[in-house]
Design a protein around this motif. Structure first.
Motif, PDB file in Angstrom:
ATOM      1  N   MET A  31       0.629  -1.158   0.023  1.00 35.79           N
ATOM      2  CA  MET A  31      -0.314  -0.374  -0.038  1.00 35.79           C
ATOM      3  C   MET A  31       0.898   1.178  -0.091  1.00 35.79           C
ATOM      4  N   SER A  32       1.760   1.213   0.884  1.00 38.17           N
ATOM      5  CA  SER A  32       3.187   2.594   0.514  1.00 38.17           C
ATOM      6  C   SER A  32       2.919   2.833  -0.555  1.00 38.17           C
ATOM      7  N   THR A  91       2.281   1.784  -3.575  1.00 38.57           N
ATOM      8  CA  THR A  91       1.319   1.758  -4.049  1.00 38.57           C
ATOM      9  C   THR A  91       0.608   3.706  -3.973  1.00 38.57           C
ATOM     10  N   ARG A  92       1.362   3.971  -3.099  1.00 40.41           N
ATOM     11  CA  ARG A  92       0.358   5.668  -2.241  1.00 40.41           C
ATOM     12  C   ARG A  92       1.949   6.271  -3.496  1.00 40.41           C
ATOM     13  N   GLU A 118      -8.393  -0.663  -2.542  1.00 47.19           N
ATOM     14  CA  GLU A 118      -8.020   0.157  -1.059  1.00 47.19           C
ATOM     15  C   GLU A 118      -7.360   1.278  -2.195  1.00 47.19           C
ATOM     16  N   LYS A 177      -8.329   4.781  -1.855  1.00 52.40           N
ATOM     17  CA  LYS A 177      -7.125   5.685  -0.750  1.00 52.40           C
ATOM     18  C   LYS A 177      -6.097   5.618  -0.963  1.00 52.40           C
ATOM     19  N   CYS A 178      -5.237   4.281  -1.814  1.00 54.95           N
ATOM     20  CA  CYS A 178      -3.938   5.161  -1.802  1.00 54.95           C
ATOM     21  C   CYS A 178      -4.204   5.154  -3.598  1.00 54.95           C
TER      22      CYS A 178
END
Length: 75
Positions: free
Chosen positions: A34-35, A37-38, A69, A71-72
């Protein structure tokens, strides 16, 4: 993240998708997934190359981070 985006930038890609596997067999995204991806979403946004999705593939199926997810991603 530069190594992920560089090929899309060099070939003047209109958009791109990131995919990788989880050898464990569980496609659930990790905190690191997730990190990453952000980070990729933020950089690709600034470069003007739309980042469509990050797909995790595993023995037990796959996960679309865009769906699971959102929000990523920077829209």
């Amino acid at each position: 993240t530069k190594d992920i985006i560089r090929p899309a930038f060099l070939v003047n890609a209109y958009t791109f998708i990131l995919a990788h596997n989880h050898p464990s067999g569980d496609p659930a995204p990790s905190a690191e997934d997730m990190s990453l991806t952000r980070q990729v979403s933020e950089i690709s946004h600034h470069l003007g190359i739309p980042f469509q999705d990050h797909i995790i593939i595993a023995r037990d199926g796959f996960v679309s981070l865009r769906q699971e997810e959102p929000k990523c991603f920077i829209n």
